[in-house]
Design an enzyme around this catalytic site. Structure first.
Site, PDB file in Angstrom:
ATOM      1  N   GLU A  35      12.733 -10.459  13.820  1.00 37.57           N
ATOM      2  CA  GLU A  35      12.191 -10.645  12.472  1.00 37.57           C
ATOM      3  C   GLU A  35      12.826 -11.881  11.844  1.00 37.57           C
ATOM      4  O   GLU A  35      14.052 -12.053  11.883  1.00 37.57           O
ATOM      5  CB  GLU A  35      12.466  -9.407  11.625  1.00 37.57           C
ATOM      6  CG  GLU A  35      12.271  -9.565  10.125  1.00 37.57           C
ATOM      7  CD  GLU A  35      10.892 -10.049   9.719  1.00 37.57           C
ATOM      8  OE1 GLU A  35      10.796 -10.860   8.785  1.00 37.57           O
ATOM      9  OE2 GLU A  35       9.898  -9.621  10.357  1.00 37.57           O
ATOM     10  N   GLN A  36      11.989 -12.745  11.244  1.00 39.99           N
ATOM     11  CA  GLN A  36      12.495 -13.997  10.702  1.00 39.99           C
ATOM     12  C   GLN A  36      13.318 -13.817   9.423  1.00 39.99           C
ATOM     13  O   GLN A  36      14.217 -14.624   9.140  1.00 39.99           O
ATOM     14  CB  GLN A  36      11.354 -14.957  10.440  1.00 39.99           C
ATOM     15  CG  GLN A  36      10.395 -14.524   9.353  1.00 39.99           C
ATOM     16  CD  GLN A  36       9.291 -15.544   9.116  1.00 39.99           C
ATOM     17  OE1 GLN A  36       9.328 -16.660   9.643  1.00 39.99           O
ATOM     18  NE2 GLN A  36       8.296 -15.165   8.338  1.00 39.99           N
ATOM     19  N   ARG A 110       4.670  -0.153  -0.145  1.00 39.78           N
ATOM     20  CA  ARG A 110       4.776  -0.709   1.207  1.00 39.78           C
ATOM     21  C   ARG A 110       6.215  -0.687   1.716  1.00 39.78           C
ATOM     22  O   ARG A 110       6.462  -0.445   2.908  1.00 39.78           O
ATOM     23  CB  ARG A 110       4.228  -2.133   1.246  1.00 39.78           C
ATOM     24  CG  ARG A 110       2.725  -2.243   0.985  1.00 39.78           C
ATOM     25  CD  ARG A 110       2.232  -3.668   1.152  1.00 39.78           C
ATOM     26  NE  ARG A 110       2.259  -4.072   2.534  1.00 39.78           N
ATOM     27  CZ  ARG A 110       1.213  -3.982   3.359  1.00 39.78           C
ATOM     28  NH1 ARG A 110       0.052  -3.501   2.937  1.00 39.78           N
ATOM     29  NH2 ARG A 110       1.319  -4.376   4.608  1.00 39.78           N
ATOM     30  N   TYR A 215      -3.935   3.280  -8.489  1.00 40.54           N
ATOM     31  CA  TYR A 215      -3.463   4.599  -8.060  1.00 40.54           C
ATOM     32  C   TYR A 215      -1.943   4.648  -8.253  1.00 40.54           C
ATOM     33  O   TYR A 215      -1.273   3.610  -8.279  1.00 40.54           O
ATOM     34  CB  TYR A 215      -3.835   4.887  -6.600  1.00 40.54           C
ATOM     35  CG  TYR A 215      -3.540   3.770  -5.624  1.00 40.54           C
ATOM     36  CD1 TYR A 215      -2.238   3.522  -5.157  1.00 40.54           C
ATOM     37  CD2 TYR A 215      -4.571   2.959  -5.145  1.00 40.54           C
ATOM     38  CE1 TYR A 215      -1.975   2.513  -4.258  1.00 40.54           C
ATOM     39  CE2 TYR A 215      -4.307   1.943  -4.244  1.00 40.54           C
ATOM     40  CZ  TYR A 215      -3.009   1.723  -3.792  1.00 40.54           C
ATOM     41  OH  TYR A 215      -2.749   0.716  -2.905  1.00 40.54           O
ATOM     42  N   ASP A 293      -2.327  -7.674  11.746  1.00 42.52           N
ATOM     43  CA  ASP A 293      -2.976  -8.816  11.104  1.00 42.52           C
ATOM     44  C   ASP A 293      -3.022 -10.045  11.999  1.00 42.52           C
ATOM     45  O   ASP A 293      -3.891 -10.904  11.831  1.00 42.52           O
ATOM     46  CB  ASP A 293      -2.255  -9.169   9.802  1.00 42.52           C
ATOM     47  CG  ASP A 293      -2.593  -8.226   8.664  1.00 42.52           C
ATOM     48  OD1 ASP A 293      -3.537  -7.427   8.814  1.00 42.52           O
ATOM     49  OD2 ASP A 293      -1.913  -8.286   7.621  1.00 42.52           O
TER      50      ASP A 293
END
Length: 394
Positions: A35-36, A110, A215, A293
């Protein structure tokens, strides 16, 4: 019989990358996530967790952790008219989700979802501050990092998002097209939100050229807003880009005053351009593949981006576990199993913008009337009822 474990490298420590590591571990395979960022964190705000994603969180054994902060929705697909908030249709999720799909629908932040999935990843799997910059061709995948280090794993999985280094080197992708739309996101403290927005409900306000979804998240302490509007000349595609509340609110001038009051209470909104990317013709080459993605970016109108990355992870792990002696063949099977489904979701997500954004007139009136006879939960059963184990056995 012990599963032979190839050396598997995952570029990207977001939801898709960590879900891949978690499902590989569950299948008896080890991996390393690069992970960067210097620390694991998820940008953005709220996220819908539909039954197809919730099912896989449960399968990873971390559903109890997830439920500590998640909000279970009682109402979904509640469409409201832009001018006065009149309800065009609404779905009872309390009983119907479980009856149809054996799972509920939730919302979450998230960052919370990332932490939940991380709980299913073994210690020592994740390496931070590692920015991949180039993928070299050869008999084995070779990934070069910004600091000069080079790795040559047996399998390389590009889970590094829409600006994927792996995608740029691997896929015959056409350039992204300007969609003419942009998205806003924001969080509103629940004590500053009107009662209709604090309910455990997913509500979609639809009107000419725009729509807004809200929501509750974070155990109901905040209300998440996501909106789509014309982009004008705005073309920045970044989750770190921001707007002002005034810019956000101006997009909904003339809409129901209650909605504009809700926007007024937002903090600093995020804003990003929605670029249009057609489905790729392939995801894999040799023992290199794409996921999430990086493979199939889609408009957010069905709230399935993260869910599809988690599904990818489950299927990819299963394919590698079943065919560990021939990773290239396993990746071809993964692509063949997943690509038709994600292509379809890209297409329907693209088409939803037209339906949501109709100007007032005969077509809009026919759409609104049709809502009374529609059942999105049943109509979208192909989305919510999906099970990777069933897909693998087909």
């Amino acid at each position: 019989m012990a599963v032979q474990s190839p050396d598997i490298a995952i570029l990207g420590g977001g939801i898709g990358g960590l879900a891949t590591a978690a499902f590989l571990h569950r299948a008896g395979l080890s991996s390393t996530v690069y992970e960067q960022a210097p620390e694991l964190k998820e940008l953005g705000a709220g996220i819908m967790v539909a039954p197809n994603a919730a099912r896989l969180i449960r399968r990873l054994g971390v559903i109890d952790v997830f439920l500590r902060q998640a909000v279970r929705l009682d109402v979904g697909w509640e469409f409201r008219r832009w001018q006065d908030g009149s309800v065009l249709s609404a779905e009872n999720l309390t009983t119907e989700c479980s009856r149809l799909y054996g799972e509920q629908t939730y919302t979450a932040h998230r960052a919370d979802l990332l932490d939940v999935i991380k709980a299913a990843v073994p210690e020592g799997t994740i390496k931070l501050g590692r920015r991949g910059v180039k993928l070299d061709d050869g008999d084995r995948p070779a990934l070069l990092f910004e600091d000069g280090e080079r790795i040559e794993p047996d399998v390389l999985i590009g889970a590094d998002g829409v600006h994927s280094v792996v995608r740029q080197s691997l896929a015959d992708a056409t350039p992204a097209r300007y969609s003419g739309m942009c998205a806003f996101r924001a969080l509103v403290p629940a004590d500053q939100a009107p009662p209709f927005a604090r309910r455990p409900a997913q509500t979609l306000w639809i009107g000419p050229a725009r729509h807004l979804v809200h929501y509750p998240v974070l155990g109901g302490r905040f209300v998440n807003l996501v909106a789509c509007a014309p982009a004008g000349d705005y073309s920045v595609e970044s989750w770190t880009a921001t707007a002002t509340v005034e810019e956000f609110r101006a997009e909904f001038e003339g809409w129901d005053p209650r909605l504009r009051d809700l926007i007024r209470a937002a903090g600093t909104p995020g804003r990003w351009a929605l670029l249009d990317r057609p489905p790729l013709r392939r995801w894999s080459r040799g023992t290199v593949t794409l996921l999430g993605d990086a493979a199939h970016p889609m408009f957010p109108f069905f709230g399935q981006g993260a869910a599809q990355a988690i599904e990818d992870a489950a299927v990819l792990a299963a394919c590698l576990a079943e065919d560990g002696t021939d990773p290239a063949r396993a990746l071809r099977r993964y692509e063949a199993l997943r690509m038709p489904r994600t292509n379809r979701l890209q297409e329907v997500s693209h088409g939803r913008s037209h339906i949501n954004h109709l100007p007032d007139g005969p077509e809009q009136e026919a759409r609104d009337k049709s809502f009374a006879d529609s059942d999105p939960l049943v109509a979208n059963g192909w989305i919510y009822g999906y099970d990777p184990d069933v897909a693998m056995s087909a």
